[in-house]
Design a protein around this motif. Structure first.
Motif, mmCIF file in Angstrom:
data_model
loop_
_atom_site.group_PDB
_atom_site.id
_atom_site.type_symbol
_atom_site.label_atom_id
_atom_site.label_comp_id
_atom_site.label_asym_id
_atom_site.label_seq_id
_atom_site.Cartn_x
_atom_site.Cartn_y
_atom_site.Cartn_z
ATOM 1 N N ARG A 1 2.747 1.789 -3.341
ATOM 2 C CA ARG A 1 1.759 2.559 -4.553
ATOM 3 C C ARG A 1 1.536 3.776 -4.263
ATOM 4 O O ARG A 1 1.640 4.598 -4.955
ATOM 5 N N ASP A 2 1.183 3.936 -2.840
ATOM 6 C CA ASP A 2 0.702 5.559 -2.598
ATOM 7 C C ASP A 2 1.938 6.587 -2.719
ATOM 8 O O ASP A 2 1.874 7.712 -3.296
ATOM 9 N N CYS B 1 4.660 6.199 -4.599
ATOM 10 C CA CYS B 1 5.159 6.409 -6.092
ATOM 11 C C CYS B 1 4.099 7.456 -6.534
ATOM 12 O O CYS B 1 4.516 8.397 -7.338
ATOM 13 N N HIS B 2 2.968 7.173 -6.167
ATOM 14 C CA HIS B 2 1.823 8.159 -6.670
ATOM 15 C C HIS B 2 1.942 9.852 -6.292
ATOM 16 O O HIS B 2 2.256 10.556 -7.084
ATOM 17 N N ASP C 1 0.753 -1.306 0.297
ATOM 18 C CA ASP C 1 -0.232 -0.006 -0.001
ATOM 19 C C ASP C 1 0.919 1.194 0.134
ATOM 20 O O ASP C 1 0.659 2.156 -0.790
#
Length: 305
Positions: free
Chosen positions: A80-81, A83-84, A77
């Motif tokens: 993913r966050d 990298c965003h 999680d």
């Protein structure tokens, strides 16, 4: 493409990461991506030393206050966050600053994650039944046959890790050691990695004790009491297992008195710092900074030139 700069500022708890991050944000006109597994929880502000409104105005933070303490937040999680937010900052022409002490998050981000499957409640339940009938030592023997390398690292008494290793094999048909060698593609970032800590361990211990006392003065007990009174939280949740929260929870449950709570809370925080430093001592490509050293800001800025 592999030249998008990202500053990482790692270090043990109470080492001065936030103060330096705020200085960096002011000089670079940028923002922070938090790398802290405790700061993600809403309503857990004092005991996590979450940046206050003034600090957030000077250095906007991402990945804080994003989930309820009842929820969980995995390394996947986070990756993913993170990298965003890194990509979003790069698109705005800013250099992201990643700040925190959750080393598993840093490792998962920089090195990538293995393709391990999500937990399967049915498989786990079956393993629990087998453990009740046979004992965890027998399941550890099963693990030794399918994954001797993992079994050698896991104690016969560590039911949680035995369960997970066997679960992975039963879901995928491949052992954990094999899967962990498979990593994701590297990210297109150039990491400028720094770690900050006092050279003298006694100084870090003093900072930890002082900060814990300040938290108590700020109303830490009432913060945990509000969580305790919700009725849907319990000590086995990752949120309540956070350092300080677990000890205060035990106090509220009547398992230890106030002075014992303070002693255990400070001791647990020191142990956390010790684990973080152990991680960092083996960390590749990291530049060490001394806590409160005036040259720290310039040393980080110079690395970008």
């Amino acid at each position: 493409m592999n030249n998008l700069p990202v500053i990482t500022l790692m270090g043990p708890t109470a080492a001065g990461k936030t103060a330096l991050a705020i200085e960096l944000c002011q000089h670079l006109d940028t923002e922070v991506v938090s790398v802290d597994s405790a700061l993600v929880y809403k309503g857990m502000d004092i005991g996590t030393a979450k940046p206050d409104a003034n600090e957030l105005a000077l250095a906007p933070h991402h990945l804080i206050d994003i989930i309820d303490p009842l929820e969980s937040y995995s390394v996947a999680d986070f990756r993913r966050d993170a990298c965003h937010h890194i990509d979003a900052l790069h698109q705005r022409g800013k250099v992201p600053i990643l700040v925190g002490g959750t080393m598993m998050y840093f490792k998962g981000l920089i090195e990538g994650l293995s393709p391990l499957p999500e937990a399967d409640p049915d498989v786990r339940a079956q393993l629990e039944i087998e453990a009740t009938e046979l004992g965890w030592s027998q399941l550890h023997k099963q693990l030794s046959e399918i994954d001797p390398e993992a079994a050698a690292k896991i104690s016969e008494k560590d039911s949680q890790r035995i369960n997970r290793a066997l679960e992975v094999f039963r879901i995928t048909g491949k052992n954990m050691t094999e899967l962990q060698k498979q990593k994701q593609s590297p990210l297109p970032y150039q990491f400028h990695q720094f770690a900050i800590a006092p050279t003298d361990r006694k100084v870090l211990h003093q900072r930890i004790e002082k900060r814990f006392q300040i938290m108590l003065e700020q109303g830490f007990k009432n913060e945990v009491l509000a969580l305790y009174r919700r009725g849907d939280l319990h000590p086995d949740l990752p949120s309540i297992r956070c350092v300080g929260y677990r000890q205060m929870w035990e106090h509220l449950a009547g398992d230890c008195d106030y002075d014992q709570m303070v002693f255990k809370g400070i001791a647990a925080t020191r142990q956390l710092a010790k684990r973080q430093l152990t991680w960092l001592r083996g960390w590749p490509d990291v530049t060490w900074l001394e806590t409160d050293e005036q040259q720290n800001l310039q040393r980080v800025l110079t690395s970008l030139s």
